[in-house]
Write a protein that holds these residues in place. Structure first.
Motif: not given
Length: 142
Positions: A62-63, A1-7
């Motif tokens: 979100l996470d 799973m790619s981790v993009g910018p999070r809130l």
């Protein structure tokens, strides 16, 4: 799973908290405030059915973290913790129960069989688990 910018964390908490409040308000608006056992049962199932997807979606969008990261053990490993949590709830509930009876704030009279009392008590435990304990645990972990 790619981790993009999070809130940012405060925003994620606010979004999930608002979603949880909407779940409980929606269930209450749909079912009303009068209490009876069938309404409580429907409310318990609805609360769980709405809260679990809320946490799944929040966790994914979100996470940007997997469900496994919540730290929920399988039941075969976590049953002792489940029983400990139930006991930790039972102690203050029992103290409150005894206090209310002792001070005369409530009176309890049983007008049915002991079997019915145990059946209703078991049903109540399941309903409290579905309407309160499980959704709250998932929301606060997630």
């Amino acid at each position: 799973m790619s981790v993009g910018p999070r809130l940012a964390l405060p925003w994620r908490i606010l979004v999930v908290s608002a979603g949880a409040v909407l779940v409980w308000l929606s269930v209450k608006a749909l079912l009303g405030s009068d209490y009876d056992r069938p309404t409580h049962a429907v409310g318990a199932v609805l609360t769980t059915v709405l809260a679990v997807p809320l946490v799944v979606v929040a966790r994914r969008l979100l996470d940007r973290r997997p469900w496994a990261g919540l730290g929920l053990p399988p039941l075969r490993e976590g049953w002792r913790h489940l029983l400990l949590g139930m006991a930790c709830w039972l102690v203050p509930a029992g103290v409150g129960f005894v206090l209310c009876l002792g001070l005369g704030w409530v009176e309890i009279s049983v007008r049915t069989s002991v079997g019915d009392v145990w059946r209703v008590t078991a049903l109540l435990v399941v309903l409290v688990f579905l309407k309160e304990a499980l959704p709250e645990e998932l929301i606060f972990r997630g």
